[in-house]
Design a protein around this motif. Structure first.
Motif, mmCIF file in Angstrom:
data_model
loop_
_atom_site.group_PDB
_atom_site.id
_atom_site.type_symbol
_atom_site.label_atom_id
_atom_site.label_comp_id
_atom_site.label_asym_id
_atom_site.label_seq_id
_atom_site.Cartn_x
_atom_site.Cartn_y
_atom_site.Cartn_z
ATOM 1 N N PHE A 160 -126.224 33.904 84.696
ATOM 2 C CA PHE A 160 -125.760 33.376 83.375
ATOM 3 C C PHE A 160 -125.279 34.350 82.763
ATOM 4 O O PHE A 160 -124.163 34.687 82.583
ATOM 5 C CB PHE A 160 -126.112 32.504 83.119
ATOM 6 C CG PHE A 160 -125.353 31.451 82.236
ATOM 7 C CD1 PHE A 160 -124.936 30.448 82.947
ATOM 8 C CD2 PHE A 160 -125.109 32.122 81.285
ATOM 9 C CE1 PHE A 160 -123.848 29.649 81.972
ATOM 10 C CE2 PHE A 160 -124.381 31.388 80.292
ATOM 11 C CZ PHE A 160 -123.931 30.211 80.859
ATOM 12 N N VAL A 161 -126.057 35.062 82.437
ATOM 13 C CA VAL A 161 -125.214 36.134 81.194
ATOM 14 C C VAL A 161 -123.852 37.091 81.539
ATOM 15 O O VAL A 161 -122.905 36.733 80.506
ATOM 16 C CB VAL A 161 -126.372 36.263 80.027
ATOM 17 C CG1 VAL A 161 -125.947 37.410 78.587
ATOM 18 C CG2 VAL A 161 -127.433 35.579 79.464
ATOM 19 N N LEU A 162 -124.640 37.828 81.906
ATOM 20 C CA LEU A 162 -124.067 38.966 82.858
ATOM 21 C C LEU A 162 -122.160 38.462 83.502
ATOM 22 O O LEU A 162 -121.260 38.887 82.544
ATOM 23 C CB LEU A 162 -124.526 39.865 83.327
ATOM 24 C CG LEU A 162 -125.967 40.592 82.874
ATOM 25 C CD1 LEU A 162 -126.394 42.068 83.249
ATOM 26 C CD2 LEU A 162 -125.501 41.313 81.234
ATOM 27 N N PRO A 163 -122.735 37.430 84.631
ATOM 28 C CA PRO A 163 -121.585 37.188 84.984
ATOM 29 C C PRO A 163 -120.271 36.296 83.913
ATOM 30 O O PRO A 163 -119.397 36.651 84.142
ATOM 31 C CB PRO A 163 -121.973 36.221 85.693
ATOM 32 C CG PRO A 163 -123.565 37.074 86.486
ATOM 33 C CD PRO A 163 -123.764 37.151 85.206
ATOM 34 N N LEU A 164 -120.782 36.304 82.620
ATOM 35 C CA LEU A 164 -120.483 35.263 82.191
ATOM 36 C C LEU A 164 -119.308 36.505 81.105
ATOM 37 O O LEU A 164 -118.098 36.139 80.311
ATOM 38 C CB LEU A 164 -121.137 33.775 81.319
ATOM 39 C CG LEU A 164 -119.948 33.491 79.861
ATOM 40 C CD1 LEU A 164 -118.579 32.916 81.118
ATOM 41 C CD2 LEU A 164 -121.268 32.571 79.317
ATOM 42 N N GLN A 165 -120.919 37.598 80.629
ATOM 43 C CA GLN A 165 -120.233 38.639 79.250
ATOM 44 C C GLN A 165 -118.973 39.688 79.821
ATOM 45 O O GLN A 165 -117.854 39.463 79.531
ATOM 46 C CB GLN A 165 -121.148 39.283 79.623
ATOM 47 C CG GLN A 165 -120.944 40.371 78.434
ATOM 48 C CD GLN A 165 -121.919 41.411 78.593
ATOM 49 O OE1 GLN A 165 -123.374 40.729 78.433
ATOM 50 N NE2 GLN A 165 -122.327 42.749 77.535
ATOM 51 N N SER A 166 -118.913 39.468 81.689
ATOM 52 C CA SER A 166 -118.422 39.764 82.372
ATOM 53 C C SER A 166 -116.285 40.009 81.192
ATOM 54 O O SER A 166 -115.373 40.615 82.419
ATOM 55 C CB SER A 166 -118.840 40.703 83.714
ATOM 56 O OG SER A 166 -118.723 39.707 84.351
ATOM 57 N N ARG A 167 -116.726 38.496 81.730
ATOM 58 C CA ARG A 167 -114.918 37.940 81.628
ATOM 59 C C ARG A 167 -114.729 37.277 80.710
ATOM 60 O O ARG A 167 -113.657 37.148 80.050
ATOM 61 C CB ARG A 167 -115.257 36.602 82.349
ATOM 62 C CG ARG A 167 -115.702 35.994 83.936
ATOM 63 C CD ARG A 167 -115.780 35.152 84.513
ATOM 64 N NE ARG A 167 -114.032 34.815 84.345
ATOM 65 C CZ ARG A 167 -113.232 33.927 84.297
ATOM 66 N NH1 ARG A 167 -114.471 32.812 84.530
ATOM 67 N NH2 ARG A 167 -112.343 33.411 84.296
ATOM 68 N N LEU A 168 -115.454 38.021 79.648
ATOM 69 C CA LEU A 168 -115.199 37.675 77.668
ATOM 70 C C LEU A 168 -114.876 38.922 77.646
ATOM 71 O O LEU A 168 -115.199 39.816 77.143
ATOM 72 C CB LEU A 168 -116.194 37.180 77.210
ATOM 73 C CG LEU A 168 -116.761 36.022 77.284
ATOM 74 C CD1 LEU A 168 -118.227 35.802 77.246
ATOM 75 C CD2 LEU A 168 -116.040 34.818 77.338
ATOM 76 N N ASP A 169 -114.134 38.845 76.472
ATOM 77 C CA ASP A 169 -113.021 39.740 75.709
ATOM 78 C C ASP A 169 -113.764 39.956 74.452
ATOM 79 O O ASP A 169 -114.172 39.050 73.627
ATOM 80 C CB ASP A 169 -111.605 39.868 75.970
ATOM 81 C CG ASP A 169 -111.223 40.385 77.007
ATOM 82 O OD1 ASP A 169 -111.635 40.803 77.615
ATOM 83 O OD2 ASP A 169 -109.706 39.355 76.984
ATOM 84 N N GLY A 170 -113.562 41.439 74.083
ATOM 85 C CA GLY A 170 -114.042 42.095 72.604
ATOM 86 C C GLY A 170 -115.671 42.434 72.458
ATOM 87 O O GLY A 170 -116.186 41.984 72.693
#
Length: 186
Positions: free
Chosen positions: A119-129
């Protein structure tokens, strides 16, 4: 003509996938798995190394979650919550088995790794900032809190609440934590 018989390893895996969600990590023995699979207990260890390894290999949700994280980011909150509430017994069983197993010392570091990978890494890869990791971890915590309230505590009020309302409200919470923080203006 009959269907081909599954391999010993697949029979063991299938037995573990049935037993761990029902009886948990501690409540499921290697002998139970072997009996369910119709094999000698030594074969469980031979194919998987240990009960812990078999548990961690079979109690994963990676494949189920990745398509959810690929959709439009501005709809992720509601879409993800709706999926989790509509999910079948398998996802619920895996979640509960993982919660119950968190008391086992050898399992905790791997659970953390699976949490990050699924969950965390796949979502993090899509977020900016610069705070993308924090926002992804907060989203995981928000979703985990809802699942805990529904599936572990079995909060009667939440269980009786219209699912569409939970999807809307909780989806907004997830969406709020994945959105970048507003920039301060001087």
């Amino acid at each position: 003509m009959s269907a081909p018989r599954p391999s010993t390893k697949e029979s063991i895996r299938a037995a573990a996938e049935r037993l761990f969600p029902v009886h948990g990590y501690v409540g499921t023995s290697v002998r139970d798995i072997a009996s369910e699979a119709g094999v000698d207990p030594a074969l469980v260890i031979r194919h998987f190394g240990s009960k812990e390894e078999l548990f961690l290999e079979t109690m994963q949700l990676d494949a189920e979650l990745h398509p959810l994280l690929d959709g439009p980011l501005d709809e992720l909150g509601e879409h993800f919550i709706e999926y989790m509430l509509d999910t079948g017994d398998r996802v619920r069983g895996v979640y509960l088995a993982l919660i119950r197993a968190s008391e086992s010392d050898g399992v905790v570091p791997r659970l953390r790794e699976m949490h990050d990978t699924a969950f965390v890494l796949p979502l993090q890869s899509r977020l900016d900032g610069p705070d993308a990791e924090l926002r992804a971890r907060l989203a995981a915590a928000v979703v985990g809190g809802l699942l805990y309230a529904l599936w572990v505590v079995q909060d009667e009020h939440l269980l009786a609440t219209d699912q569409a309302e939970i999807v809307t409200r909780y989806g907004a919470l997830v969406q709020a934590v994945i959105a970048p923080a507003p920039t301060a203006t001087p």
